[in-house]
Design a protein around this motif. Structure first.
Motif, PDB file in Angstrom:
ATOM      1  N   ALA A 176      -1.998  25.308  28.030  1.00 56.52           N
ATOM      2  CA  ALA A 176      -0.860  26.169  27.724  1.00 56.52           C
ATOM      3  C   ALA A 176       0.417  25.577  28.297  1.00 56.52           C
ATOM      4  O   ALA A 176       0.384  24.829  29.280  1.00 56.52           O
ATOM      5  N   SER A 177       1.545  25.945  27.688  1.00 54.82           N
ATOM      6  CA  SER A 177       2.848  25.431  28.119  1.00 54.82           C
ATOM      7  C   SER A 177       3.854  26.527  28.446  1.00 54.82           C
ATOM      8  O   SER A 177       4.972  26.222  28.842  1.00 54.82           O
ATOM      9  N   ASN A 229      -1.642  34.871  25.825  1.00 58.41           N
ATOM     10  CA  ASN A 229      -3.014  34.736  25.310  1.00 58.41           C
ATOM     11  C   ASN A 229      -3.995  34.429  26.438  1.00 58.41           C
ATOM     12  O   ASN A 229      -5.119  34.920  26.442  1.00 58.41           O
ATOM     13  N   PHE A 230      -3.581  33.617  27.394  1.00 60.56           N
ATOM     14  CA  PHE A 230      -4.420  33.313  28.553  1.00 60.56           C
ATOM     15  C   PHE A 230      -4.782  34.610  29.278  1.00 60.56           C
ATOM     16  O   PHE A 230      -5.947  34.876  29.577  1.00 60.56           O
ATOM     17  N   GLU A 231      -3.788  35.430  29.536  1.00 56.56           N
ATOM     18  CA  GLU A 231      -4.015  36.700  30.227  1.00 56.56           C
ATOM     19  C   GLU A 231      -4.926  37.620  29.410  1.00 56.56           C
ATOM     20  O   GLU A 231      -5.827  38.261  29.948  1.00 56.56           O
ATOM     21  N   CYS A 272      -1.656  22.445  32.124  1.00 58.92           N
ATOM     22  CA  CYS A 272      -0.284  22.795  31.755  1.00 58.92           C
ATOM     23  C   CYS A 272       0.607  21.563  31.892  1.00 58.92           C
ATOM     24  O   CYS A 272       0.499  20.813  32.862  1.00 58.92           O
ATOM     25  N   ASP A 273       1.502  21.390  30.936  1.00 56.17           N
ATOM     26  CA  ASP A 273       2.418  20.256  30.942  1.00 56.17           C
ATOM     27  C   ASP A 273       3.823  20.631  31.388  1.00 56.17           C
ATOM     28  O   ASP A 273       4.708  19.793  31.394  1.00 56.17           O
ATOM     29  N   LYS A 274       4.025  21.873  31.785  1.00 58.82           N
ATOM     30  CA  LYS A 274       5.348  22.354  32.208  1.00 58.82           C
ATOM     31  C   LYS A 274       5.240  22.954  33.612  1.00 58.82           C
ATOM     32  O   LYS A 274       4.700  24.050  33.782  1.00 58.82           O
ATOM     33  N   TYR A 281       0.124  25.552  23.729  1.00 56.96           N
ATOM     34  CA  TYR A 281       0.282  24.202  24.272  1.00 56.96           C
ATOM     35  C   TYR A 281       1.157  23.443  23.285  1.00 56.96           C
ATOM     36  O   TYR A 281       0.762  23.210  22.147  1.00 56.96           O
ATOM     37  N   MET A 282       2.349  23.085  23.708  1.00 61.98           N
ATOM     38  CA  MET A 282       3.353  22.562  22.793  1.00 61.98           C
ATOM     39  C   MET A 282       3.340  21.037  22.687  1.00 61.98           C
ATOM     40  O   MET A 282       4.371  20.404  22.570  1.00 61.98           O
ATOM     41  N   ARG A 283       2.143  20.468  22.720  1.00 62.87           N
ATOM     42  CA  ARG A 283       1.986  19.024  22.554  1.00 62.87           C
ATOM     43  C   ARG A 283       0.933  18.776  21.476  1.00 62.87           C
ATOM     44  O   ARG A 283      -0.020  19.537  21.355  1.00 62.87           O
ATOM     45  N   ILE A 284       1.100  17.698  20.750  1.00 63.57           N
ATOM     46  CA  ILE A 284       0.099  17.315  19.761  1.00 63.57           C
ATOM     47  C   ILE A 284      -1.017  16.579  20.497  1.00 63.57           C
ATOM     48  O   ILE A 284      -0.766  15.639  21.247  1.00 63.57           O
ATOM     49  N   VAL A 285      -2.221  17.039  20.298  1.00 62.37           N
ATOM     50  CA  VAL A 285      -3.385  16.421  20.944  1.00 62.37           C
ATOM     51  C   VAL A 285      -3.626  15.055  20.307  1.00 62.37           C
ATOM     52  O   VAL A 285      -3.647  14.925  19.085  1.00 62.37           O
ATOM     53  N   GLY A 286      -3.812  14.048  21.170  1.00 63.93           N
ATOM     54  CA  GLY A 286      -3.991  12.680  20.696  1.00 63.93           C
ATOM     55  C   GLY A 286      -5.445  12.262  20.592  1.00 63.93           C
ATOM     56  O   GLY A 286      -6.374  13.029  20.869  1.00 63.93           O
TER      57      GLY A 286
END
Length: 189
Positions: free
Chosen positions: A12-13, A18-20, A37-39, A90-95
Protein backbone atom coordinates in the motif's frame (compact mmCIF):
# COMPACT_ATOMS: atom_id res chain seq x y z
CA UNK A 1 -6.48 -29.64 14.82
CA UNK A 2 -4.31 -26.65 14.00
CA UNK A 3 -5.67 -24.42 11.27
CA UNK A 4 -2.97 -23.32 8.83
CA UNK A 5 -3.80 -19.90 7.48
CA UNK A 6 -2.42 -18.34 4.32
CA UNK A 7 0.31 -15.73 4.88
CA UNK A 8 -0.38 -12.49 2.98
CA UNK A 9 1.63 -9.31 2.39
CA UNK A 10 -0.29 -6.13 1.66
CA UNK A 11 1.39 -3.51 -0.55
CA UNK A 12 0.00 0.00 0.00
CA UNK A 13 1.03 3.61 -0.59
CA UNK A 14 -1.68 5.69 1.06
CA UNK A 15 -4.34 5.93 3.73
CA UNK A 16 -4.83 2.20 4.17
CA UNK A 17 -8.62 2.06 4.31
CA UNK A 18 -8.69 -1.33 2.56
CA UNK A 19 -5.88 -2.56 4.82
CA UNK A 20 -7.90 -1.58 7.89
CA UNK A 21 -11.05 -3.19 6.47
CA UNK A 22 -9.13 -6.44 5.91
CA UNK A 23 -7.73 -6.43 9.43
CA UNK A 24 -11.11 -5.87 11.07
CA UNK A 25 -13.19 -8.14 8.84
CA UNK A 26 -14.87 -11.18 10.36
CA UNK A 27 -14.51 -12.88 6.96
CA UNK A 28 -10.72 -12.87 7.16
CA UNK A 29 -9.35 -16.42 7.14
CA UNK A 30 -5.82 -15.36 6.20
CA UNK A 31 -3.02 -13.68 8.14
CA UNK A 32 -1.61 -10.34 7.04
CA UNK A 33 2.00 -10.83 8.12
CA UNK A 34 3.63 -7.87 6.35
CA UNK A 35 2.90 -4.42 4.99
CA UNK A 36 5.15 -3.19 2.18
CA UNK A 37 4.99 0.57 1.66
CA UNK A 38 6.89 2.84 -0.71
CA UNK A 39 5.90 6.12 0.98
CA UNK A 40 7.55 6.80 4.36
CA UNK A 41 4.75 9.18 5.47
CA UNK A 42 1.78 7.05 4.37
CA UNK A 43 -1.03 6.72 6.93
CA UNK A 44 -1.21 2.96 6.36
CA UNK A 45 2.07 2.59 8.29
CA UNK A 46 0.44 3.72 11.52
CA UNK A 47 -2.52 1.44 10.90
CA UNK A 48 -0.20 -1.54 10.42
CA UNK A 49 1.64 -0.69 13.63
CA UNK A 50 -1.68 -0.56 15.46
CA UNK A 51 -2.41 -4.12 14.33
CA UNK A 52 1.12 -5.32 15.10
CA UNK A 53 1.88 -6.09 11.45
CA UNK A 54 5.53 -6.08 10.39
CA UNK A 55 6.10 -3.06 8.19
CA UNK A 56 8.71 -2.68 5.45
CA UNK A 57 9.08 0.88 4.19
CA UNK A 58 11.39 1.19 1.21
CA UNK A 59 11.88 4.29 -0.92
CA UNK A 60 12.34 3.08 -4.50
CA UNK A 61 14.46 6.15 -5.24
CA UNK A 62 17.21 4.86 -2.94
CA UNK A 63 17.78 1.84 -5.19
CA UNK A 64 19.79 1.83 -8.41
CA UNK A 65 16.99 0.09 -10.35
CA UNK A 66 13.45 -1.22 -10.10
CA UNK A 67 14.88 -4.75 -10.17
CA UNK A 68 17.10 -4.05 -7.15
CA UNK A 69 14.14 -2.54 -5.28
CA UNK A 70 11.96 -5.57 -6.03
CA UNK A 71 14.76 -8.03 -5.23
CA UNK A 72 15.03 -6.49 -1.75
CA UNK A 73 11.26 -6.86 -1.28
CA UNK A 74 11.31 -10.42 -2.64
CA UNK A 75 13.97 -11.49 -0.12
CA UNK A 76 11.90 -10.09 2.74
CA UNK A 77 8.72 -11.78 1.49
CA UNK A 78 10.46 -15.15 1.17
CA UNK A 79 12.01 -14.79 4.65
CA UNK A 80 8.53 -14.14 6.09
CA UNK A 81 7.10 -17.11 4.15
CA UNK A 82 4.56 -14.86 2.39
CA UNK A 83 2.30 -16.86 0.07
CA UNK A 84 0.20 -14.11 -1.55
CA UNK A 85 0.72 -10.42 -2.39
CA UNK A 86 -2.33 -8.17 -2.14
CA UNK A 87 -2.04 -4.72 -3.70
CA UNK A 88 -4.18 -2.17 -1.94
CA UNK A 89 -3.63 1.35 -3.20
CA UNK A 90 -0.03 0.54 -4.10
CA UNK A 91 0.78 3.22 -6.64
CA UNK A 92 3.62 1.41 -8.41
CA UNK A 93 3.55 -0.94 -11.37
CA UNK A 94 4.74 -4.37 -10.29
CA UNK A 95 7.78 -5.45 -12.28
CA UNK A 96 9.14 -8.73 -13.59
CA UNK A 97 11.08 -9.56 -10.41
CA UNK A 98 7.97 -9.75 -8.22
CA UNK A 99 5.86 -11.25 -11.03
CA UNK A 100 8.44 -14.01 -11.54
CA UNK A 101 8.65 -14.60 -7.78
CA UNK A 102 4.91 -14.78 -7.15
CA UNK A 103 3.35 -15.51 -10.54
CA UNK A 104 -0.40 -15.86 -10.16
CA UNK A 105 -0.32 -15.07 -6.45
CA UNK A 106 -0.58 -11.25 -6.79
CA UNK A 107 -3.97 -9.54 -6.85
CA UNK A 108 -5.13 -5.93 -7.04
CA UNK A 109 -8.26 -3.92 -6.38
CA UNK A 110 -9.20 -1.20 -8.89
CA UNK A 111 -11.95 1.46 -8.57
CA UNK A 112 -13.72 0.83 -11.89
CA UNK A 113 -15.29 -1.96 -13.89
CA UNK A 114 -12.26 -2.96 -15.92
CA UNK A 115 -11.45 -2.84 -18.75
CA UNK A 116 -13.01 0.63 -18.46
CA UNK A 117 -10.86 3.32 -16.85
CA UNK A 118 -7.57 1.55 -16.09
CA UNK A 119 -4.64 3.34 -14.45
CA UNK A 120 -4.69 6.38 -12.24
CA UNK A 121 -7.76 8.43 -11.35
CA UNK A 122 -10.35 5.89 -12.46
CA UNK A 123 -13.02 7.76 -10.49
CA UNK A 124 -12.22 11.02 -12.27
CA UNK A 125 -12.17 9.22 -15.63
CA UNK A 126 -15.63 7.76 -14.95
CA UNK A 127 -17.06 11.15 -14.01
CA UNK A 128 -15.52 12.82 -17.08
CA UNK A 129 -16.96 10.11 -19.33
CA UNK A 130 -20.42 10.64 -17.85
CA UNK A 131 -21.06 6.95 -17.19
CA UNK A 132 -24.05 5.91 -15.10
CA UNK A 133 -22.26 2.92 -13.55
CA UNK A 134 -18.71 2.48 -12.31
CA UNK A 135 -17.61 -0.04 -9.74
CA UNK A 136 -14.88 -2.24 -8.30
CA UNK A 137 -12.70 -4.88 -9.95
CA UNK A 138 -10.49 -7.43 -8.23
CA UNK A 139 -7.96 -8.90 -10.67
CA UNK A 140 -4.75 -10.85 -10.93
CA UNK A 141 -1.70 -8.73 -11.68
CA UNK A 142 0.22 -9.19 -14.91
CA UNK A 143 2.80 -7.12 -16.83
CA UNK A 144 0.25 -4.52 -17.94
CA UNK A 145 -1.60 -1.79 -16.07
CA UNK A 146 -4.89 -3.21 -14.75
CA UNK A 147 -4.95 -5.84 -17.53
CA UNK A 148 -4.75 -9.10 -15.57
CA UNK A 149 -7.54 -11.69 -15.48
CA UNK A 150 -10.61 -10.47 -13.58
CA UNK A 151 -11.60 -12.36 -10.44
CA UNK A 152 -14.65 -10.35 -9.34
CA UNK A 153 -16.51 -7.14 -10.11
CA UNK A 154 -19.28 -5.22 -8.43
CA UNK A 155 -21.08 -2.20 -9.91
CA UNK A 156 -21.55 1.14 -8.17
CA UNK A 157 -24.14 3.62 -9.47
CA UNK A 158 -22.87 7.04 -10.50
CA UNK A 159 -25.38 9.70 -9.51
CA UNK A 160 -25.78 12.97 -11.48
CA UNK A 161 -24.59 15.07 -8.53
CA UNK A 162 -21.58 12.87 -7.66
CA UNK A 163 -18.20 14.41 -7.02
CA UNK A 164 -14.89 12.56 -6.99
CA UNK A 165 -15.18 12.38 -3.21
CA UNK A 166 -18.74 11.04 -3.02
CA UNK A 167 -18.21 8.44 -5.73
CA UNK A 168 -14.83 7.41 -4.32
CA UNK A 169 -16.40 6.93 -0.89
CA UNK A 170 -19.15 4.64 -2.23
CA UNK A 171 -16.63 2.67 -4.29
CA UNK A 172 -14.41 2.22 -1.24
CA UNK A 173 -17.35 0.91 0.80
CA UNK A 174 -17.79 -1.83 -1.82
CA UNK A 175 -14.01 -2.48 -1.98
CA UNK A 176 -13.81 -2.97 1.79
CA UNK A 177 -16.27 -5.87 1.70
CA UNK A 178 -15.58 -7.40 -1.71
CA UNK A 179 -11.77 -7.41 -1.50
CA UNK A 180 -11.57 -9.22 1.83
CA UNK A 181 -14.14 -11.77 0.68
CA UNK A 182 -12.23 -12.45 -2.57
CA UNK A 183 -8.89 -12.75 -0.76
CA UNK A 184 -10.45 -15.20 1.69
CA UNK A 185 -11.87 -17.26 -1.18
CA UNK A 186 -8.77 -17.46 -3.36
CA UNK A 187 -6.24 -18.03 -0.57
CA UNK A 188 -8.07 -21.08 0.81
CA UNK A 189 -7.69 -22.93 -2.49
Amino acid sequence: MIEIRTRVAVFASGAGTNFEAMMTSRDRNFDVVMLVCDKPKAHVIGKAAGFGVETVVLDPNTFSSKEEYEEDILKRLKRANVQWIVLSGYMRIVGKTLLNGYGDKIINVHPSLLPSFPGKDAVGQALEAGVKVSGVTIHYVDEGVDTGPIIAQEPVTVFPNDTRETLQERIQQVEHVLYTRVIADITKQ
